[in-house]
Design a protein around this motif. Sequence first.
Motif, short mmCIF file in Angstrom:
data_model
loop_
_atom_site.label_atom_id
_atom_site.label_comp_id
_atom_site.label_asym_id
_atom_site.label_seq_id
_atom_site.Cartn_x
_atom_site.Cartn_y
_atom_site.Cartn_z
N GLU A 26 -67.78 54.65 -26.51
CA GLU A 26 -68.53 55.54 -25.65
C GLU A 26 -70.01 55.30 -25.86
OE1 GLU A 26 -67.25 57.46 -23.41
OE2 GLU A 26 -65.21 56.94 -23.97
N ARG A 298 -65.27 49.46 -17.66
CA ARG A 298 -64.23 49.57 -18.67
C ARG A 298 -62.89 49.63 -17.95
NH1 ARG A 298 -64.90 52.01 -23.46
NH2 ARG A 298 -66.69 53.20 -22.69
N ASN A 300 -59.86 49.59 -19.53
CA ASN A 300 -59.07 50.50 -20.35
C ASN A 300 -59.78 50.59 -21.70
OD1 ASN A 300 -58.10 48.23 -21.98
ND2 ASN A 300 -56.79 47.76 -20.20
N GLN A 301 -59.12 51.20 -22.66
CA GLN A 301 -59.74 51.37 -23.97
C GLN A 301 -59.89 50.06 -24.73
OE1 GLN A 301 -61.20 54.43 -23.49
NE2 GLN A 301 -60.96 54.48 -25.72
N HIS A 302 -59.36 48.97 -24.18
CA HIS A 302 -59.37 47.71 -24.91
C HIS A 302 -59.97 46.55 -24.12
CE1 HIS A 302 -56.89 49.57 -28.01
NE2 HIS A 302 -56.11 50.04 -27.04
#
Length: 694
Positions: A26, A298, A300-302
């Motif tokens: 973030e 982004r 996804n988180q990866h």
Amino acid sequence: MWNAGSLTLVCTALTVLPLTGWAATERTTSCAHPSTKVEQNSTCPPDKEHVIVRGKRAGFTTPTSATHLSAQDMQAYRMQTLGDIAERVPNLSFTNTTPNNPVLMVRGLGGTEDEGPVLYTPTLIDGVPMPSFAMGQMFDFSNVDVLRGPQLTEGINAFGGMVSAQSRDPGKKLAGALDFEYGTGNRKRATFSGDMPINASTSLRLSVGGETADGYIHNRTLDRHDTGGWHGWFGRIKLLHTDSHGGEWRFSLHHMLNHGGNDYFETPEHARNHVSYNTSAGVNDTEYLLGSAQYHRRFNQHMLLDVTFGGASTDWRYSNPYSVFSANSGFTLPTRQIGGSVMLSGSAGTLDWKGGIYGQQIKRWAPYDFDMSPYYASRTTATLGTTNVAFMGELGWHFASNWRLAPSLRIEHVDSSISHWTSAMSGSVPVAYNMQESLPRQTLSKTAPLPGLKLEYNPRSTNSLSQFGWLSYTRSFLPPNYSPYGSYASTVAQPYAPSYGNNLEIGYRLGQPSGKWSVEAIGFSNFLSNLQVSATNGAGESLIGTAQSAHSRGMEATAHWKPMDTLQFSAFLGLTYAAYDHFVFGGTDYSGKQMAGTPRSNFGFSGEWHPFPGWMVNASVVRRGHTTLYPSSAVQNAPYVLVDAQIEKRWAHWNVALYGHNLADAGYFTRGLSGGYVVAANPRQLGFRVGVNF
């Protein structure tokens, strides 16, 4: 200017943002260094962790030596040019022919970008690189990041380091600000900035301003005080849009135009007192137009995507007063460039990765006139072209709970050319002669694989301590090219060799997680071959020579302490020993000599105090050590101390500040010529600033 095939090859985006990341993170809270200001209702991680880069790893765990300067830092310590920044961060220095045209050096490396097209230390605005000598005044930046050491996976190739400036993003509320500043040298500066939301996902920011000053030179021959003055204006428009997938689009257009005199070269005695006996003011006009498009998403988180594309047009028109060389001398230096990069990063289990492609095409025109008729007159012309493409990648492996190993590879390909080169030399006294030479187009290509390896130590933070350490090796590269200002075809046709470096760096950071204190120490050692150096040969030609071997080694250290909410202190130390091991050029042996323009030591202290609500007091003291002046290593510059201070009062929508810059009135020089002439830095400056927000 470019054929379609080359343009297609280049259009893959310039560089992304300054610090590398692997996992999706973030956006962190904005704090500042050196003063580490904390936004209301926020908590900042220690020391460098407050570096903000979209989609990047926090600065505390970034394995490189970096200094982050926020907009608040630059205003509190009145950093309005790259030269102001270079004097106040560790192991960054500069040379200039006028205060508005600094050329940066990092850890002793750099200084030649006004002699050739190669950038030791790229300067980026919103991801678009440009020559630092074209930047002039800085305005409306949210932050500036200084990265020391080579950077292999940051888009553009960076041999010595990188300076990346980010303009302010548009706000989501309708707002505006007016600022006016008046100071020593009849210096007046006015700026306006405003944010205008277009809809819930799109907003626009406009910033414009102007500046005029008489300068700090008293020309006693002309009985004028404005021969070193300047006047200009600057502006920027920026659009921020968030799409339905959460992707952030940023489009920005920047323009700066500055006209000024060039009454700076004098004897050391006169220059130190800011007195001139030149017979004219000379000319120093600079302009740039820069456009940038950035996309950040982004998935996804990866997984993260960063794309940047842009171009810049810079122009520098420069002429010395006739009395400096008893000749009319000067140049025009237009540069056009376009390019961009695509970078993708992600993580999976114990692995993380990033990779991308970068491309850029540059064209520079380099005419130079030197006319001391009837004795001698010379005119050269040249057009330099460079196209480079790079593929880069890095793979990180978390092989233990506290350890990470990250090999990287950059493959750099460069095509360089010189065309339209001509030279005309003539004279009529004591014997008439005339000589003209020209060259057909000369080209060369070079491909260089550049490996790197990092070992990182990052134990789990506790409530009282965070730690991060790294050891890295990087292979660095500067491409070959041609010397445009040579007078003879036989020397210009011989390109100078590429430079290589084997660079080692070790660093460790400690900090209290809430930001109460932090310390950092970094050591480096660079082993360099064929190092490109601006020099003059036995025939008097200004060329880029190569030092067969050289080295640069030293350290950077920083510390921060916040004993109470209203008081904080910061300090830095930089040590560099940069010298030529084997360098013979123009009949002179420079072996064993320190590189020009690089002090062996520089250190500083700063403090910020909030004695009452709405009041802020800043002060800093910086000492820079003895050095020789660039490019003439025969001219000495004694150690000097810079003292800056500012007191500011804010209430409601108003702010008023009184400032002092170089309060000790240190007399020192920023450039030297072999004939003994020097350029002096600005003297003590006092002033006030008034602003209103609405």
